[in-house]
Scaffold this motif. Sequence first.
Motif: not given
Length: 129
Positions: A89-112
Amino acid sequence: AVPPEQSLAPHYETLGDAKAALYHALEGVDRGIFGITSAKRSEIHALVELLESRNPTPDPTHKLQDKVDGCWRLIYSTISILGKRRTKLGLRDFISLGDFFQIIDVKEVSQTLPIKFQHTSARFFPFPV
């Protein structure tokens, strides 16, 4: 204080104390994604189970769609990315992960699921990043 019949544990007088202990236990574990010790994992899971058992909502899954709509930030996961998977995944010394979010839209029945990546040093790249 919590009545004795609802005692949370010998060292947690309130739900707030237990939640604070959980947030404290989560400090420095990078959401658990890149591995943590079994002792730390056990501590976190025990606190989660304690909080779940003391949930003040009588039927927490009733009308769940009304409760989950919106943007949620991941603070802990039982999924681990270690060894070869982390390298692929390329997640070694030079890449770091920021925040993870889950956006749930009940009306659209979707998530991002937006995830932000941050590079720690551009000298590894022969091109602008």
